[in-house]
Design a protein around this motif. Structure first.
Motif, PDB file in Angstrom:
ATOM      1  N   HIS C 121      51.375 -53.086 -27.752  1.00 52.03           N
ATOM      2  CA  HIS C 121      51.467 -51.631 -27.634  1.00 52.03           C
ATOM      3  C   HIS C 121      50.360 -51.032 -26.780  1.00 52.03           C
ATOM      4  O   HIS C 121      50.578 -50.164 -25.935  1.00 52.03           O
ATOM      5  N   GLY C 122      49.150 -51.523 -26.988  1.00 55.84           N
ATOM      6  CA  GLY C 122      48.007 -50.931 -26.310  1.00 55.84           C
ATOM      7  C   GLY C 122      48.058 -51.067 -24.791  1.00 55.84           C
ATOM      8  O   GLY C 122      47.374 -50.342 -24.088  1.00 55.84           O
ATOM      9  N   LEU C 123      48.871 -51.965 -24.316  1.00 52.20           N
ATOM     10  CA  LEU C 123      48.918 -52.204 -22.872  1.00 52.20           C
ATOM     11  C   LEU C 123      49.854 -51.246 -22.141  1.00 52.20           C
ATOM     12  O   LEU C 123      49.854 -51.156 -20.933  1.00 52.20           O
ATOM     13  N   LEU C 124      50.674 -50.579 -22.911  1.00 54.64           N
ATOM     14  CA  LEU C 124      51.678 -49.709 -22.303  1.00 54.64           C
ATOM     15  C   LEU C 124      51.033 -48.598 -21.466  1.00 54.64           C
ATOM     16  O   LEU C 124      50.036 -48.018 -21.856  1.00 54.64           O
ATOM     17  N   THR C 125      51.617 -48.335 -20.325  1.00 53.30           N
ATOM     18  CA  THR C 125      51.222 -47.156 -19.566  1.00 53.30           C
ATOM     19  C   THR C 125      51.685 -45.931 -20.342  1.00 53.30           C
ATOM     20  O   THR C 125      52.876 -45.727 -20.520  1.00 53.30           O
ATOM     21  N   VAL C 126      50.744 -45.121 -20.808  1.00 55.81           N
ATOM     22  CA  VAL C 126      51.115 -44.005 -21.681  1.00 55.81           C
ATOM     23  C   VAL C 126      51.889 -42.933 -20.906  1.00 55.81           C
ATOM     24  O   VAL C 126      51.830 -42.855 -19.674  1.00 55.81           O
ATOM     25  N   ALA C 127      52.585 -42.102 -21.661  1.00 56.40           N
ATOM     26  CA  ALA C 127      53.525 -41.142 -21.090  1.00 56.40           C
ATOM     27  C   ALA C 127      52.910 -40.285 -19.980  1.00 56.40           C
ATOM     28  O   ALA C 127      53.505 -40.098 -18.919  1.00 56.40           O
ATOM     29  N   GLU C 128      51.709 -39.776 -20.218  1.00 57.58           N
ATOM     30  CA  GLU C 128      51.098 -38.854 -19.263  1.00 57.58           C
ATOM     31  C   GLU C 128      50.748 -39.577 -17.965  1.00 57.58           C
ATOM     32  O   GLU C 128      50.915 -39.036 -16.867  1.00 57.58           O
ATOM     33  N   VAL C 129      50.259 -40.804 -18.099  1.00 54.43           N
ATOM     34  CA  VAL C 129      49.913 -41.579 -16.906  1.00 54.43           C
ATOM     35  C   VAL C 129      51.194 -42.001 -16.179  1.00 54.43           C
ATOM     36  O   VAL C 129      51.254 -42.006 -14.947  1.00 54.43           O
ATOM     37  N   ARG C 130      52.205 -42.320 -16.953  1.00 51.45           N
ATOM     38  CA  ARG C 130      53.494 -42.682 -16.366  1.00 51.45           C
ATOM     39  C   ARG C 130      54.056 -41.542 -15.518  1.00 51.45           C
ATOM     40  O   ARG C 130      54.578 -41.762 -14.430  1.00 51.45           O
ATOM     41  N   ALA C 131      53.906 -40.317 -16.005  1.00 47.47           N
ATOM     42  CA  ALA C 131      54.406 -39.171 -15.241  1.00 47.47           C
ATOM     43  C   ALA C 131      53.720 -39.090 -13.877  1.00 47.47           C
ATOM     44  O   ALA C 131      54.368 -38.883 -12.847  1.00 47.47           O
ATOM     45  N   VAL C 132      52.408 -39.274 -13.875  1.00 44.05           N
ATOM     46  CA  VAL C 132      51.674 -39.187 -12.604  1.00 44.05           C
ATOM     47  C   VAL C 132      52.008 -40.390 -11.718  1.00 44.05           C
ATOM     48  O   VAL C 132      52.180 -40.260 -10.500  1.00 44.05           O
ATOM     49  N   ALA C 133      52.142 -41.559 -12.332  1.00 40.59           N
ATOM     50  CA  ALA C 133      52.484 -42.751 -11.547  1.00 40.59           C
ATOM     51  C   ALA C 133      53.848 -42.588 -10.895  1.00 40.59           C
ATOM     52  O   ALA C 133      54.031 -42.904  -9.709  1.00 40.59           O
ATOM     53  N   LEU C 134      54.827 -42.076 -11.643  1.00 37.26           N
ATOM     54  CA  LEU C 134      56.168 -41.898 -11.080  1.00 37.26           C
ATOM     55  C   LEU C 134      56.163 -40.849  -9.975  1.00 37.26           C
ATOM     56  O   LEU C 134      56.882 -40.977  -8.981  1.00 37.26           O
ATOM     57  N   ALA C 135      55.340 -39.818 -10.128  1.00 33.81           N
ATOM     58  CA  ALA C 135      55.199 -38.843  -9.045  1.00 33.81           C
ATOM     59  C   ALA C 135      54.732 -39.541  -7.777  1.00 33.81           C
ATOM     60  O   ALA C 135      55.238 -39.301  -6.676  1.00 33.81           O
ATOM     61  N   GLN C 136      53.777 -40.448  -7.937  1.00 33.93           N
ATOM     62  CA  GLN C 136      53.221 -41.138  -6.776  1.00 33.93           C
ATOM     63  C   GLN C 136      54.186 -42.172  -6.209  1.00 33.93           C
ATOM     64  O   GLN C 136      54.058 -42.562  -5.042  1.00 33.93           O
ATOM     65  N   MET C 137      55.152 -42.623  -6.983  1.00 31.70           N
ATOM     66  CA  MET C 137      56.128 -43.582  -6.465  1.00 31.70           C
ATOM     67  C   MET C 137      57.137 -42.884  -5.548  1.00 31.70           C
ATOM     68  O   MET C 137      57.832 -43.528  -4.771  1.00 31.70           O
ATOM     69  N   ALA C 138      57.186 -41.555  -5.625  1.00 31.30           N
ATOM     70  CA  ALA C 138      57.942 -40.759  -4.667  1.00 31.30           C
ATOM     71  C   ALA C 138      59.391 -41.231  -4.555  1.00 31.30           C
ATOM     72  O   ALA C 138      59.889 -41.500  -3.459  1.00 31.30           O
ATOM     73  N   LEU C 139      60.058 -41.316  -5.673  1.00 31.78           N
ATOM     74  CA  LEU C 139      61.423 -41.842  -5.685  1.00 31.78           C
ATOM     75  C   LEU C 139      62.434 -40.836  -5.149  1.00 31.78           C
ATOM     76  O   LEU C 139      62.319 -39.639  -5.400  1.00 31.78           O
ATOM     77  N   GLY C 140      63.405 -41.346  -4.446  1.00 29.60           N
ATOM     78  CA  GLY C 140      64.581 -40.570  -4.076  1.00 29.60           C
ATOM     79  C   GLY C 140      65.772 -41.095  -4.859  1.00 29.60           C
ATOM     80  O   GLY C 140      65.679 -42.126  -5.532  1.00 29.60           O
ATOM     81  N   PRO C 141      66.902 -40.408  -4.771  1.00 30.51           N
ATOM     82  CA  PRO C 141      68.052 -40.794  -5.609  1.00 30.51           C
ATOM     83  C   PRO C 141      68.522 -42.229  -5.390  1.00 30.51           C
ATOM     84  O   PRO C 141      69.034 -42.855  -6.307  1.00 30.51           O
TER      85      PRO C 141
END
Lengths: 296, 296, 296, 296
Positions: C121-141
């Motif tokens: 569990h402790g290794l999981l990228t937490v929700a808030e960090v995940r949000a910023v990481a996904l923003a940086q991944m710059a995904l398109g549809p």
């Protein structure tokens, strides 16, 4: 008599005298009937000031004149006639501080250095925040300090080390905590900590006005106590509060801003490094808020 | 002679004597030809220890016996025959600390209390981080301290206040900074700060081995200097580094971990409260990393 | 045929079609022998796209012409002749998203929304960090995404929601985790997540070049994997790494800086509010470091 | 007609249609007298959806039947008879997103990507906090969003990208900011942002009830606005507030806790890496507080 500290227990309290002895090279002191050489030696050993050779001179000039030489723990175990002169000579390699390895610094010592009541552990002002809080308390050697809600006494003890000839009142309503405070004061050789058992603010009535007050809390009570304590501060004195809740932060600050223009606030986010497979990570401590106010 | 500090300048340096005078009630001291009563008075006033009434007793028992009474600044301006006894009596309301309002605490004083060279301002170890760093330096009253790359001397000065009968070497290759160090030491009445101008580690050769070393940096050089300074530490001594870059954090820590098992790391994220329209916001300071290592 | 989405399963994969159905008002689709109306209905229900009324028109114009009307779960349970036309009409109050209350957002969903293997569990990228990481991944549809070391698949699943007609490869060597990934993809209705069981980088050989890569780690391996994955990125693609150790932060960054000038780093210190006796305190999560690099 | 999106502008607004076109392969649409092929082409080009080849079929089956083929910017510049069919065919290498290099992601785009009114710069919700706030807004493709006090519109624009067939009202009383909002919406191709100039809450009267509301503030007004906006939320809707002051944090949270049991709070301390002499340091952004509440 060269570079010596001379004093007379008839006129000065043992407590105030002992701290001056700590850094002296030579000491000459007149003991009293109540506090003879053995009592002085015990007080010194208790604070881990054990690096003096003692000479007790009884009945100087009389027929039963006697000079006893010994280490302090030897002197502590003996009995002497009243009205002696006691001379202490510092050992060449004496340290300035207690030799207990766990006691590292005048302030900001590791949390685990203090005996704690486990269930309340989380409430303790952690070492790093304590260091900043004590900086803001602006202690001098003779400061009178109140530690309101002293818990296990970590702030009291370090305040006492920073104000070696001052007086620290560790105010705590839980008698079990008072025992911890005594144990921690003993462990750090901080003889100028006085546990005061009772409820704030009632028990404050008999205490001397403080140069610095520290308190910690997050509920409604800290607001009232902060203002009452501020009223008791000496001019120029400092009140420092460690706070965890947003509401108490707002309320205490509002209360103090109405009393003085010199109010400052900090938020400290401290993380401690941990080694995992030879790589450095950080474990976060919870955010802590500090408020400091100066009485004009 | 009750609760007095007695010493003889023939055997003790003026510097070490002056700090003991600070908290004494009464002082008796034999002056020398080189350091007469006027020199002592000047040294005291310079450190803002100005709350004693002085009595200078010249040629006691001789025909030209003379006792002069005065405030210290008056004595400082007069001339005396050699070989006097000087007696100091503390004023009833004397403070323990310099009266300069800007000097609040033994450590963690506000950054703006120090004279700084403006363009380098951003490099200064800020007050809150300084408080934690000094806690980790674990100073005792007689500690020998090296402040490597002392800059304007904020760490040196506060280390000197915490080690009042110790010695602090503020090592700085920039001669202009050395001037700031002197000015700050003067402002805080920290007479036991000695600016050492020159490059580390060459200038270390002549310095006494330290009980504590502080250094700050982020480039490649701090790695080498940290290991060299650690080698010079006395047993039980502490090295504390304030670091801003990830690379230096890693490299200094790796170097120290190879030398001792007692290495700790902190990250401090400090924010300071600001008042905007009577509401409390926070201004963040940049993250700071601290490393502390103990020599076994 | 007004505002309708028309397609033919003979030419388009069921997966790509299903996501377009999600937001359509009306759909007309030609089914195939392999993927008849019941298979389509099952695929929709599985993704919780259950808000359409279906009309299956068999053998239109022939004597055995038949039109069946029903909810999708009814259609899913029936059999039909091959080569039908299937028509879907959105219910007036249909939501845009799965109705499972636990699925709140396209990204940054609470950690407990995901099925996790507890000990890790402790290794999981937490929700808030995940949000910023996904923003940086710059995904398109239509983005092709690699989630390297996908764990329980929280990043994979949210990437899939942000790239609904793209493809997400959740690469994980632990087969048990692959089961969690499937379960989480199912829970979020993210059909475009493909678990890929095997070791990186060997298993990458058969995967399409990615528009975005996410990986998490702190050991030596992430350095090598980050560079290898960067090499496989499409031009303009983004690599995002979530890192806990200082050493990996330095090494991964150094490796990427040598490959592109567009490298950015963040440190996120997130605290979550908790209510204690109606007062707001904060619980700190451990500091997280993110690195993002763009391939030119 | 395989995998096509068919619609009729007589029944559907141009805005809602355009966003569906963005990811379609083929589109067939009946235009109207008011919104002919040139208007459609202009709307597409404005949003940077310029990767279709267009066929405009006028008067099909009549003598003056005419089919015009061209790029969208060519079609945009021509005139056509009313009542056409317009067919769009996606180019093989068409991207999913605007080609403007500055627009990287659906959310969390760098602050400098947005045109801003400089003096208010410090008030902007920074990219990293925006990413977490948008995660908490839990947008679906059709969400109705209010951005209260939209400023330069960064939250509005990204909300619009996440809710491509939804509607975002960027409410701002400063008409100059409304111009910035338009410019940013244009730059990001976010056509579903509608600037609403006027004071909150008065201007809300005519707006559709929101699925999600975002607001930012620190003064007294945000408390009242948060409660009023919460009252207007659709069931299941989310209110997210970005707050800088302790007082507003407390007050907004208290107000919301009285209205719903689902209130969460975060504090985000974000630092951005900077390269100094090839070493990585961190620049801290000021702490930001987020509150999110769900209407039951």
């Amino acid at each position: 008599w060269d570079d010596a500290y001379l004093t007379n227990l008839a006129n000065h309290s043992l407590d105030s005298v002992v701290e001056r002895i700590r850094t002296a090279d030579k000491v000459g002191l007149f003991t009293t009937e109540e506090e003879g050489p053995d009592a002085v030696a015990r007080a010194l050993v208790k604070r881990r000031i054990d690096y003096f050779t003692a000479y007790v001179c009884e009945n100087l000039g009389a027929r039963n004149e006697r000079v006893t030489r010994g280490a302090l723990d030897e002197i502590a175990a003996q009995e002497f006639d009243p009205l002696n002169v006691m001379i202490l000579v510092r050992a060449g390699d004496a340290p300035d501080r207690p030799r207990d390895a766990s006691v590292r610094s005048l302030f900001g010592n590791p949390d685990e250095t203090f005996v704690q009541s486990k269930p309340k552990h989380g409430l303790l002002t952690v070492a790093e925040v304590r260091a900043v809080a004590l900086a803001q308390m602006a202690l001098g050697p003779r400061s009178v300090v109140w530690d309101v809600g002293a818990g296990s006494g970590s702030v009291s003890v370090e305040a006492a080390l920073l104000a070696p000839v001052g007086q620290v009142f560790a105010i705590e309503q839980d008698a079990e905590d008072a025992e911890l405070i005594r144990e921690n004061a003993e462990r750090f050789g901080a003889a100028n900590v006085t546990p005061v058992i009772g409820r704030a603010p009632e028990v404050w009535a008999e205490l001397a006005d403080p140069d610095a007050v520290f308190m910690e809390g997050s509920g409604r009570e800290i607001v009232r106590l902060a203002e009452l304590a501020f009223a008791r501060l000496k001019p120029g004195g400092r009140l420092v509060c460690s706070i965890a809740s947003i509401e108490a932060l707002h309320e205490v600050r509002s209360g103090l801003v109405a009393l003085t223009s010199d109010v400052n606030v900090w938020m400290l986010n401290v993380s401690r490094g941990t080694d995992q497979l030879q790589r450095l990570r950080f474990d976060a401590l919870n955010p802590a808020f500090l408020i400091a106010a100066t009485k004009r």
